[in-house]
Design a protein around this motif. Structure first.
Motif, PDB file in Angstrom:
ATOM      1  N   GLU A  21      -7.160   1.526  -2.272  1.00 23.53           N
ATOM      2  CA  GLU A  21      -5.925   2.279  -2.874  1.00 23.53           C
ATOM      3  C   GLU A  21      -4.620   1.731  -2.177  1.00 23.53           C
ATOM      4  OE1 GLU A  21      -6.015   4.284  -5.325  1.00 23.53           O
ATOM      5  OE2 GLU A  21      -8.051   4.966  -5.653  1.00 23.53           O
ATOM      6  N   GLU A  22      -4.771   1.693  -0.902  1.00 23.71           N
ATOM      7  CA  GLU A  22      -3.479   1.340  -0.177  1.00 23.71           C
ATOM      8  C   GLU A  22      -2.867  -0.045  -0.457  1.00 23.71           C
ATOM      9  OE1 GLU A  22      -1.930  -0.017   4.233  1.00 23.71           O
ATOM     10  OE2 GLU A  22      -3.838   1.091   4.041  1.00 23.71           O
ATOM     11  N   GLY A  23      -3.827  -0.936  -0.816  1.00 19.58           N
ATOM     12  CA  GLY A  23      -3.530  -2.364  -1.196  1.00 19.58           C
ATOM     13  C   GLY A  23      -2.868  -2.392  -2.582  1.00 19.58           C
ATOM     14  N   VAL A  24      -3.450  -1.566  -3.549  1.00 19.56           N
ATOM     15  CA  VAL A  24      -2.862  -1.834  -4.842  1.00 19.56           C
ATOM     16  C   VAL A  24      -1.670  -1.123  -4.970  1.00 19.56           C
ATOM     17  CG1 VAL A  24      -3.994   0.376  -5.984  1.00 19.56           C
ATOM     18  CG2 VAL A  24      -3.409  -1.571  -7.232  1.00 19.56           C
ATOM     19  N   THR A  25      -1.472   0.027  -4.194  1.00 17.18           N
ATOM     20  CA  THR A  25      -0.075   0.646  -3.902  1.00 17.18           C
ATOM     21  C   THR A  25       1.205  -0.164  -3.613  1.00 17.18           C
ATOM     22  OG1 THR A  25      -0.982   3.097  -3.703  1.00 17.18           O
ATOM     23  CG2 THR A  25       1.193   2.672  -2.907  1.00 17.18           C
ATOM     24  N   ARG A  26       0.596  -0.871  -2.492  1.00 21.92           N
ATOM     25  CA  ARG A  26       1.735  -1.790  -1.896  1.00 21.92           C
ATOM     26  C   ARG A  26       1.871  -3.033  -2.650  1.00 21.92           C
ATOM     27  NH1 ARG A  26      -0.089  -2.558   4.436  1.00 21.92           N
ATOM     28  NH2 ARG A  26       2.043  -3.534   4.527  1.00 21.92           N
ATOM     29  N   LEU A  27       0.902  -3.471  -3.463  1.00 21.39           N
ATOM     30  CA  LEU A  27       1.135  -4.478  -4.421  1.00 21.39           C
ATOM     31  C   LEU A  27       2.178  -4.045  -5.519  1.00 21.39           C
ATOM     32  CD1 LEU A  27      -2.866  -5.738  -4.766  1.00 21.39           C
ATOM     33  CD2 LEU A  27      -0.658  -7.369  -4.316  1.00 21.39           C
ATOM     34  N   ARG A  28       1.964  -2.842  -6.147  1.00 20.14           N
ATOM     35  CA  ARG A  28       2.680  -2.427  -6.979  1.00 20.14           C
ATOM     36  C   ARG A  28       4.235  -1.955  -6.399  1.00 20.14           C
ATOM     37  NH1 ARG A  28      -0.263   2.219 -10.368  1.00 20.14           N
ATOM     38  NH2 ARG A  28       1.436   1.739 -11.507  1.00 20.14           N
ATOM     39  N   ARG A  29       4.466  -1.705  -5.274  1.00 15.73           N
ATOM     40  CA  ARG A  29       5.541  -1.551  -4.700  1.00 15.73           C
ATOM     41  C   ARG A  29       6.534  -2.963  -4.440  1.00 15.73           C
ATOM     42  NH1 ARG A  29       4.208   2.861  -0.150  1.00 15.73           N
ATOM     43  NH2 ARG A  29       3.929   4.671  -1.404  1.00 15.73           N
ATOM     44  N   GLY A  30       5.612  -4.021  -4.686  1.00 20.95           N
ATOM     45  CA  GLY A  30       6.257  -5.404  -4.112  1.00 20.95           C
ATOM     46  C   GLY A  30       6.354  -5.717  -2.863  1.00 20.95           C
ATOM     47  N   GLU A  31       5.484  -4.831  -1.891  1.00 18.98           N
ATOM     48  CA  GLU A  31       5.301  -4.996  -0.326  1.00 18.98           C
ATOM     49  C   GLU A  31       4.349  -6.181  -0.248  1.00 18.98           C
ATOM     50  OE1 GLU A  31       4.278  -1.425   1.300  1.00 18.98           O
ATOM     51  OE2 GLU A  31       5.953  -0.470   0.635  1.00 18.98           O
TER      52      GLU A  31
END
Length: 323
Positions: free
Chosen positions: A66-76
């Motif tokens: 969940e953390e990974g996909v959130t950070r991916l979608r934020r562009g981090e």
């Protein structure tokens, strides 16, 4: 991304009671991953005993996703390589997806996605994935074969573009004409489409899926690809097609169900296979093996597949940035 900014590759450890943390550490401390990228470990490891997965280790693995996909979608992050999870424990912890492939697709709102695996000289894409074998014939549709086939074509074309650049540089540096430098797939993807039944149905004598579903899909695929030098053939007998691919006749095999593709891939490249999710807005790769609880912490786990997954994630990021 500016030319001076390194791509940031997120890495999850999977279930920390397995070999995930071990192979990630071995991969990142080796000299076999590109220095052109930055690597970011995602998630927290709960206290655990190696080889003994718990609800807590499963929850931690799910939280990392969940953390990974959130950070991916934020562009981090620009890509992610995911460690192996223990699905049975994940389901107990409330994970509602057949696997990580479906998790990333759902979280990104992607309907057009597929599972691809590559290692050694074999690349396979799967038309159906995590369903019982008894349900495969009913699930097999011409539209699905075409859909996954087009995703496979796109993947092969993108990798061929990178190989073409390398091929031309090799020719220039060695004063050898580019036309004689070997480059599988440079002229266009060569895809074999496997049949469903033994001997691809034996002209309808032991199954009609090849005649009624697969052959029309092959014809449609060939008509829809833009590169006229590409070649899509089939349905071919599954008992010989993977040997032909390993010998270099095909760049990939489009498979009708999960084990049809994974058995030959793992036999051919067990320690170097990579799982790729096609269709996502970012590259996602994973080592093509499980948690290996039986050898966790014994110092014998090999990082080859994780190294290959990281390398491919970096390659796919670089390919997207060069467009």
């Amino acid at each position: 991304m500016s030319a001076s900014t390194k791509p940031r590759i997120g890495i999850t450890l999977g279930d920390c009671a397995g070999v995930g943390p071990e192979i990630v550490d071995l991969a990142l401390t080796s000299d076999r991953v590109p220095g052109s990228a930055e690597y970011v470990l995602i998630g927290r490891q709960p206290d655990c005993k190696l080889g003994e997965p718990t609800i807590e280790t499963a929850r931690a693995a799910a939280a990392a996703l969940e953390e990974g996909v959130t950070r991916l979608r934020r562009g981090e992050l620009t890509a992610i390589a995911t460690g192996p999870i223990h699905k049975a424990r994940m389901y107990e912890a409330g994970f509602k997806f057949p696997g990580q492939t479906e998790f990333f697709a759902e979280r990104c709102g992607v309907k057009n996605f597929a599972m691809l695996l590559t290692g050694g000289k074999i690349t396979v894409a799967l038309v159906t994935t995590h369903i019982p074998l008894s349900e495969v014939p009913r699930a097999l549709k011409q539209s699905e074969i075409v859909r996954v086939g087009l995703l496979l074509v796109g993947f092969l074309q993108s990798r061929a573009q990178k190989r073409n650049r390398t091929r031309n540089l090799t020719a220039l540096s060695s004063q050898v004409p580019a036309s004689v430098v070997s480059d599988t797939g440079a002229a266009g993807p060569r895809i074999a489409v496997a049949g469903l039944n033994p001997h691809a149905g034996e002209s309808g004598k032991i199954g009609r899926e090849e005649i009624e579903i697969i052959a029309p899909a092959v014809a449609e695929l060939q008509s829809r690809i833009e590169n006229r030098e590409s070649r899509i053939v089939g349905p071919l007998s599954p008992d010989t097609v993977f040997h032909r691919a390993a010998e270099g006749e095909f760049d990939a095999v489009l498979c009708m169900y999960h084990d049809q593709g994974l058995i030959p891939l793992k036999l051919h490249a067990f320690h170097g296979g990579v799982n790729v999710t096609l269709g996502l807005p970012f590259p996602r790769t994973s080592p093509d093996h499980g948690t290996a609880f039986d050898i966790a912490g014994k110092g014998i786990a090999r990082p080859d597949s994780m190294i290959a997954a990281i390398n491919l994630a970096v390659e796919l990021v670089q390919k997207r940035e060069s467009r």
